[in-house]
Design an enzyme around this catalytic site. Structure first.
Site, PDB file in Angstrom:
ATOM      1  N   GLY A  35       0.809  -1.234   0.000  1.00 20.13           N
ATOM      2  CA  GLY A  35       0.000   0.000   0.000  1.00 20.13           C
ATOM      3  C   GLY A  35       0.832   1.269   0.000  1.00 20.13           C
ATOM      4  O   GLY A  35       0.299   2.362  -0.201  1.00 20.13           O
ATOM      5  N   GLU A  36       2.128   1.150   0.239  1.00 18.65           N
ATOM      6  CA  GLU A  36       2.966   2.354   0.227  1.00 18.65           C
ATOM      7  C   GLU A  36       3.005   2.954  -1.183  1.00 18.65           C
ATOM      8  O   GLU A  36       2.856   2.239  -2.171  1.00 18.65           O
ATOM      9  CB  GLU A  36       4.378   2.031   0.728  1.00 18.65           C
ATOM     10  CG  GLU A  36       4.390   1.775   2.228  1.00 18.65           C
ATOM     11  CD  GLU A  36       5.776   1.561   2.799  1.00 18.65           C
ATOM     12  OE1 GLU A  36       6.772   1.567   2.043  1.00 18.65           O
ATOM     13  OE2 GLU A  36       5.868   1.383   4.027  1.00 18.65           O
ATOM     14  N   ARG A  90      -9.369  22.419   9.162  1.00 19.21           N
ATOM     15  CA  ARG A  90     -10.426  22.811  10.099  1.00 19.21           C
ATOM     16  C   ARG A  90     -10.001  22.712  11.563  1.00 19.21           C
ATOM     17  O   ARG A  90     -10.534  23.404  12.408  1.00 19.21           O
ATOM     18  CB  ARG A  90     -11.708  22.006   9.821  1.00 19.21           C
ATOM     19  CG  ARG A  90     -12.408  22.515   8.565  1.00 19.21           C
ATOM     20  CD  ARG A  90     -13.660  21.754   8.245  1.00 19.21           C
ATOM     21  NE  ARG A  90     -13.374  20.546   7.484  1.00 19.21           N
ATOM     22  CZ  ARG A  90     -14.307  19.742   6.987  1.00 19.21           C
ATOM     23  NH1 ARG A  90     -15.572  20.011   7.180  1.00 19.21           N
ATOM     24  NH2 ARG A  90     -13.981  18.668   6.297  1.00 19.21           N
ATOM     25  N   GLN A  91      -9.030  21.859  11.866  1.00 15.28           N
ATOM     26  CA  GLN A  91      -8.526  21.788  13.256  1.00 15.28           C
ATOM     27  C   GLN A  91      -7.326  22.731  13.341  1.00 15.28           C
ATOM     28  O   GLN A  91      -6.173  22.330  13.198  1.00 15.28           O
ATOM     29  CB  GLN A  91      -8.121  20.344  13.598  1.00 15.28           C
ATOM     30  CG  GLN A  91      -7.491  20.162  14.963  1.00 15.28           C
ATOM     31  CD  GLN A  91      -8.484  19.807  16.073  1.00 15.28           C
ATOM     32  OE1 GLN A  91      -9.543  19.276  15.809  1.00 15.28           O
ATOM     33  NE2 GLN A  91      -8.133  20.124  17.311  1.00 15.28           N
ATOM     34  N   HIS A 123     -10.192  27.314   4.956  1.00 11.79           N
ATOM     35  CA  HIS A 123     -11.271  27.381   5.943  1.00 11.79           C
ATOM     36  C   HIS A 123     -11.053  28.565   6.879  1.00 11.79           C
ATOM     37  O   HIS A 123     -11.990  29.252   7.264  1.00 11.79           O
ATOM     38  CB  HIS A 123     -11.343  26.072   6.724  1.00 11.79           C
ATOM     39  CG  HIS A 123     -12.481  26.043   7.668  1.00 11.79           C
ATOM     40  ND1 HIS A 123     -13.794  26.068   7.236  1.00 11.79           N
ATOM     41  CD2 HIS A 123     -12.518  26.050   9.017  1.00 11.79           C
ATOM     42  CE1 HIS A 123     -14.589  26.071   8.290  1.00 11.79           C
ATOM     43  NE2 HIS A 123     -13.840  26.062   9.378  1.00 11.79           N
ATOM     44  N   ASP A 160     -24.163  30.771   6.878  1.00 19.12           N
ATOM     45  CA  ASP A 160     -23.799  31.167   8.252  1.00 19.12           C
ATOM     46  C   ASP A 160     -23.063  32.513   8.229  1.00 19.12           C
ATOM     47  O   ASP A 160     -22.630  32.988   7.176  1.00 19.12           O
ATOM     48  CB  ASP A 160     -22.941  30.089   8.945  1.00 19.12           C
ATOM     49  CG  ASP A 160     -21.720  29.697   8.131  1.00 19.12           C
ATOM     50  OD1 ASP A 160     -21.133  30.580   7.478  1.00 19.12           O
ATOM     51  OD2 ASP A 160     -21.351  28.515   8.150  1.00 19.12           O
ATOM     52  N   LYS A 183     -26.607  29.819  11.532  1.00 19.67           N
ATOM     53  CA  LYS A 183     -26.500  28.359  11.644  1.00 19.67           C
ATOM     54  C   LYS A 183     -25.914  27.948  12.993  1.00 19.67           C
ATOM     55  O   LYS A 183     -24.990  28.575  13.479  1.00 19.67           O
ATOM     56  CB  LYS A 183     -25.604  27.850  10.513  1.00 19.67           C
ATOM     57  CG  LYS A 183     -25.331  26.368  10.550  1.00 19.67           C
ATOM     58  CD  LYS A 183     -24.544  25.902   9.336  1.00 19.67           C
ATOM     59  CE  LYS A 183     -23.067  25.805   9.604  1.00 19.67           C
ATOM     60  NZ  LYS A 183     -22.311  25.220   8.492  1.00 19.67           N
ATOM     61  N   ARG A 185     -24.301  24.431  14.717  1.00 17.45           N
ATOM     62  CA  ARG A 185     -23.937  23.032  14.455  1.00 17.45           C
ATOM     63  C   ARG A 185     -24.204  22.207  15.711  1.00 17.45           C
ATOM     64  O   ARG A 185     -23.727  22.517  16.792  1.00 17.45           O
ATOM     65  CB  ARG A 185     -22.456  22.949  14.046  1.00 17.45           C
ATOM     66  CG  ARG A 185     -22.016  21.546  13.708  1.00 17.45           C
ATOM     67  CD  ARG A 185     -20.706  21.490  12.948  1.00 17.45           C
ATOM     68  NE  ARG A 185     -20.810  21.872  11.548  1.00 17.45           N
ATOM     69  CZ  ARG A 185     -21.380  21.128  10.598  1.00 17.45           C
ATOM     70  NH1 ARG A 185     -21.919  19.961  10.893  1.00 17.45           N
ATOM     71  NH2 ARG A 185     -21.409  21.548   9.350  1.00 17.45           N
ATOM     72  N   ASP A 209     -21.074  28.559  -0.120  1.00 21.26           N
ATOM     73  CA  ASP A 209     -20.349  28.099   1.070  1.00 21.26           C
ATOM     74  C   ASP A 209     -18.925  27.717   0.659  1.00 21.26           C
ATOM     75  O   ASP A 209     -18.663  27.500  -0.525  1.00 21.26           O
ATOM     76  CB  ASP A 209     -21.070  26.893   1.689  1.00 21.26           C
ATOM     77  CG  ASP A 209     -20.867  26.800   3.200  1.00 21.26           C
ATOM     78  OD1 ASP A 209     -19.981  27.513   3.729  1.00 21.26           O
ATOM     79  OD2 ASP A 209     -21.570  26.025   3.857  1.00 21.26           O
TER      80      ASP A 209
HETATM   81  C1  R5P Z   1     -18.533  25.316   8.072  1.00 17.99           C
HETATM   82  O1  R5P Z   1     -18.064  26.208   8.775  1.00 17.99           O
HETATM   83  C2  R5P Z   1     -18.339  25.328   6.608  1.00 17.99           C
HETATM   84  O2  R5P Z   1     -18.329  26.631   6.110  1.00 17.99           O
HETATM   85  C3  R5P Z   1     -19.427  24.514   5.891  1.00 17.99           C
HETATM   86  O3  R5P Z   1     -20.674  25.163   6.083  1.00 17.99           O
HETATM   87  C4  R5P Z   1     -19.519  23.108   6.400  1.00 17.99           C
HETATM   88  O4  R5P Z   1     -18.265  22.467   6.368  1.00 17.99           O
HETATM   89  C5  R5P Z   1     -20.525  22.304   5.581  1.00 17.99           C
HETATM   90  O5  R5P Z   1     -20.679  21.039   6.143  1.00 17.99           O
HETATM   91  P1  R5P Z   1     -21.933  20.145   5.821  1.00 17.99           P
HETATM   92  O6  R5P Z   1     -22.058  20.052   4.328  1.00 17.99           O
HETATM   93  O7  R5P Z   1     -21.592  18.815   6.436  1.00 17.99           O
HETATM   94  O8  R5P Z   1     -23.134  20.739   6.451  1.00 17.99           O
END
Ligand code: R5P
Length: 283
Positions: A35-36, A90-91, A123, A160, A183, A185, A209
């Site tokens: 798999g490498e 995102r993290q 992001h 959002d 929005k 979550r 988005d």
């Molecule tokens: C969140 O902050 C992003 O801007 C997107 O709204 C988010 O990643 C969308 O995720 P999903 O399609 O799972 O609702």
């Protein structure tokens, strides 16, 4: 200067090369039985190379590091690393003690063999501060605005508040009005969108988005917009992950599109001209 693309970004890399009238090099990428990943760049390369590779899914990250290493080994002096979709962005902070700041870990590794970094609709811009090489943050505003315009959209909505600026820029390019929704979550797959009085009656609305992942955000936003009397609804994002029930959720809108930062059948918009313009500025 040449353009080399990893297997996650072959289509985009080739388009960028064509726009810039540069030679496009497709590396040889294989898997060992365990798999490498094995990469090889055949032939000669110039002293400056644009390397395009999205870091999603996971194995594309390893492929990127191997390609960077191969280019250095071949004597490339300037590697311009273009990451169309920056996986793990995102993290970018600690949410709980003991976690990794994944975006920072990625930046450190990408930086090892990069002399310039180009990202698209990151992001968050937070991660740029960890680069020790010059950076450029590009936006897919223009091609997204063109797609929405062709659909006759006359109102742009961000699902959002965080995406307000993105929606504003797209709307400004199109010369139409814009607004945002509120929005919250609840989990990785569940979001709620608060009712809000919008002037959407009879409008052709475009939801913009940065990412469509499970599509939950778009589905909830579309429900709100239908209630407010929108006549047609389109959804567009830069990075289309389309995970799990995403395509089912897209049935809530009249049509949807993503760009080719993540290449799939849904990447109906290209960011090639945006990337090519940036490379022209650097070169
Ligand atoms: C969140 O902050 C992003 O801007 C997107 O709204 C988010 O990643 C969308 O995720 P999903 O399609 O799972 O609702």
């Amino acid at each position: 200067m040449n353009v080399v693309a990893g297997s996650a970004s072959l289509g985009l890399g080739e388009k960028v090369a064509r726009e810039l009238d540069l030679e496009f090099i497709k590396p040889h990428v294989e898997r060992f039985p365990d798999g490498e990943i094995y990469v090889r760049i055949d032939g000669d390369v110039d002293e400056e190379v644009v390397l395009v590779q999205t870091t999603y899914p996971n194995e594309k990250i390893i492929e990127l590091f191997l390609l960077q290493d191969a280019l250095r080994e071949m004597g490339v002096r300037k590697i311009i690393t273009v990451i169309p979709y920056f996986g793990y962005s995102r993290q970018d902070k600690l949410f709980q003690p003991g976690e990794a700041i994944s975006a920072r870990a990625m930046v450190h590794h990408i930086s090892l063999n990069s002399d310039y970094f180009i990202g698209i609709d990151l992001h968050s811009e937070e991660l740029l501060k960890w680069f020790r090489v010059p950076v450029m943050h590009l936006h897919a505003t223009e091609p997204i605005a063109e797609w929405l315009k062709a659909k006759g959209v006359n109102m742009v909505i961000s699902p959002d508040k965080g995406g307000y600026e993105r929606a504003r820029l797209v709307a400004q390019k199109m010369g139409v009005e814009f607004d945002y929704l509120e929005k919250t979550r609840l989990s990785g797959t569940e979001v709620i969108i608060k009712p809000k009085n919008l002037d959407a009656e009879g409008k052709i609305v475009g939801i913009v988005d940065d990412i469509i992942s499970t599509g939950g955000t778009i589905a909830r936003a579309a429900e709100q917009l239908r209630e407010q009397g929108a006549s047609r609804i389109y959804a567009v994002c830069t990075h289309g992950l389309f995970i799990g029930r995403a395509l089912e959720n897209m049935k809530k809108v009249n049509d949807f599109a993503a760009t080719d930062t993540i290449e799939s059948g849904n990447s109906k918009i290209t960011v090639a001209s945006v990337v090519a313009r940036a490379i022209r500025e650097i070169a």
